[in-house]
Scaffold this motif. Structure first.
Motif, PDB file in Angstrom:
ATOM      1  N   TYR A 120       0.834  -1.209   0.000  1.00  0.00           N
ATOM      2  CA  TYR A 120       0.000   0.000   0.000  1.00  0.00           C
ATOM      3  C   TYR A 120       0.866   1.255   0.000  1.00  0.00           C
ATOM      4  CZ  TYR A 120      -3.068   3.673   1.729  1.00  0.00           C
ATOM      5  OH  TYR A 120      -3.746   4.846   1.881  1.00  0.00           O
ATOM      6  N   SER A 121       1.939   1.241   0.789  1.00  0.00           N
ATOM      7  CA  SER A 121       2.837   2.397   0.835  1.00  0.00           C
ATOM      8  C   SER A 121       3.518   2.615  -0.514  1.00  0.00           C
ATOM      9  CB  SER A 121       3.896   2.196   1.924  1.00  0.00           C
ATOM     10  OG  SER A 121       3.285   2.057   3.202  1.00  0.00           O
ATOM     11  N   GLY A 122       3.841   1.522  -1.215  1.00  0.00           N
ATOM     12  CA  GLY A 122       4.420   1.648  -2.547  1.00  0.00           C
ATOM     13  C   GLY A 122       3.463   2.307  -3.517  1.00  0.00           C
ATOM     14  N   VAL A 123       2.173   1.964  -3.401  1.00  0.00           N
ATOM     15  CA  VAL A 123       1.166   2.612  -4.250  1.00  0.00           C
ATOM     16  C   VAL A 123       1.097   4.106  -3.942  1.00  0.00           C
ATOM     17  CG1 VAL A 123      -1.288   2.697  -4.802  1.00  0.00           C
ATOM     18  CG2 VAL A 123      -0.169   0.490  -4.492  1.00  0.00           C
ATOM     19  N   VAL A 124       1.152   4.448  -2.645  1.00  0.00           N
ATOM     20  CA  VAL A 124       1.110   5.862  -2.242  1.00  0.00           C
ATOM     21  C   VAL A 124       2.320   6.612  -2.799  1.00  0.00           C
ATOM     22  CG1 VAL A 124       1.214   7.433  -0.283  1.00  0.00           C
ATOM     23  CG2 VAL A 124      -0.250   5.407  -0.175  1.00  0.00           C
ATOM     24  N   LEU A 125       3.513   6.029  -2.668  1.00  0.00           N
ATOM     25  CA  LEU A 125       4.727   6.685  -3.149  1.00  0.00           C
ATOM     26  C   LEU A 125       4.726   6.845  -4.664  1.00  0.00           C
ATOM     27  CD1 LEU A 125       7.418   4.973  -0.892  1.00  0.00           C
ATOM     28  CD2 LEU A 125       6.622   7.337  -0.769  1.00  0.00           C
ATOM     29  N   SER A 126       4.015   5.981  -5.354  1.00  0.00           N
ATOM     30  CA  SER A 126       3.948   6.082  -6.810  1.00  0.00           C
ATOM     31  C   SER A 126       3.095   7.263  -7.252  1.00  0.00           C
ATOM     32  CB  SER A 126       3.386   4.784  -7.405  1.00  0.00           C
ATOM     33  OG  SER A 126       4.236   3.695  -7.118  1.00  0.00           O
ATOM     34  N   TYR A 127       2.223   7.742  -6.360  1.00  0.00           N
ATOM     35  CA  TYR A 127       1.349   8.850  -6.708  1.00  0.00           C
ATOM     36  C   TYR A 127       1.901  10.211  -6.292  1.00  0.00           C
ATOM     37  CZ  TYR A 127      -2.686   6.211  -8.383  1.00  0.00           C
ATOM     38  OH  TYR A 127      -3.526   5.430  -9.124  1.00  0.00           O
TER      39      TYR A 127
END
Length: 300
Positions: A120-127
């Motif tokens: 989930y944190s990786g998805v956040v950092l991608s945005y």
């Protein structure tokens, strides 16, 4: 007994005949299911490539673009699987699979809490836009250039060329210092001069040296010079100036060049950079006294 055996044999043959009829009747559905699933697989691959091409125009990280395209492809394949089960009249199997998937998903979610948090944190950092490839950042006590962001970790390349892998959860929850959000970095240099020095002359000399040494310093007013304290052996000062770079390595190089330049002009103008000195005060006649007399001298 013989009649029972004949009856059982007859029932078995009836079952086999019914199964054979069902298999023969299901062959068209089976062929249709294969065709449908093959078409769905082809469509999923095409959609995967199409979504990847569309997302290239966006500002998403490469890992996020890859994830979205794969998720869209997986949804299409899952939809095709449901169609196949419906064609084969396996609705009961479908309901059982969906019910079991809920229980299995709950168990997997509990077992993989850390991995899912990083995902989930990786998805956040991608945005987010303040953390991207090529930025020089500091987080969780580590500093370096971001060379990769995937669904598990953020990879930093440090000054010594070593790689540090920070779990995405740690990066999201901890403060991040991004040196690349501006086009300039400030160099801060501390030094000291002897108490006999002309402080006004030292200040003007340091400012002029920095102005002449660095192209990014367009005027002497851009150099900040401040005397900080009366130390034990020197009067300490701090000078600050900007350079056209956000790399920590370039800041270190600029600081090194400034030290060399300031030391050279100080030597040329007989300005002393003192080092810590300890003065020992002996009583009169102490050095000429015998060892016994020295040992009997009271401590001062």
């Amino acid at each position: 007994m013989e009649n029972k055996l004949k009856e059982a044999w007859s029932n078995m043959l009836g079952k086999l005949d019914a199964w054979l009829n069902d298999i023969v009747g299901a062959i068209p559905n089976f062929i249709l299911a294969i065709v449908v699933f093959t078409v769905v697989l082809y469509i999923s691959k095409y959609i995967d490539k199409l979504v990847s091409k569309i997302l290239i125009r966006s500002k998403l990280q490469a890992s996020m673009r890859h994830l979205i395209s794969k998720l869209v492809s997986a949804v299409i394949v899952l939809f095709g699987l449901f169609l196949v089960l419906g064609i084969l009249n396996l609705g009961t199997v479908l309901k059982t699979a969906l019910a079991g998937a809920g229980v299995v998903g709950l168990a997997i979610g509990l077992a993989l809490q850390g991995a899912l948090a990083n995902f989930y944190s990786g998805v956040v950092l991608s945005y987010v836009h303040f953390v991207k490839f090529g930025d020089w950042v500091e987080s969780n006590g580590y500093e370096g250039e971001i060379v990769d962001i995937d669904l598990r970790s953020v990879t930093l390349k440090q000054v010594d060329n070593n790689l540090v892998y920070l779990p995405n959860k740690m990066v999201v929850e901890a403060p991040i210092k991004n040196y690349s959000t501006t086009s300039q970095s400030r160099v801060i240099l501390n030094c000291g001069v002897h108490y006999d020095s002309d402080l006004k002359f030292v200040k003007d000399l340091v400012i002029t040296t920095i102005y002449n040494e660095f192209e990014a310093v367009t005027s002497k007013q851009d150099v900040l010079f401040m005397y900080k304290e009366f130390a034990d052996s020197s009067i300490n000062f701090e000078t600050r100036f900007w350079i056209e770079s956000t790399s920590a390595l370039e800041v270190a190089k600029a600081k090194s060049e400034a030290i060399i330049a300031i030391k050279a002009v100080f030597d040329a103008n007989d300005i002393n950079i003192p080092f810590p000195i300890r003065t020992l005060d002996f009583p009169d006649g102490f050095l000429n006294a015998s060892p016994q007399e020295q040992s009997s001298e009271p401590n001062t």
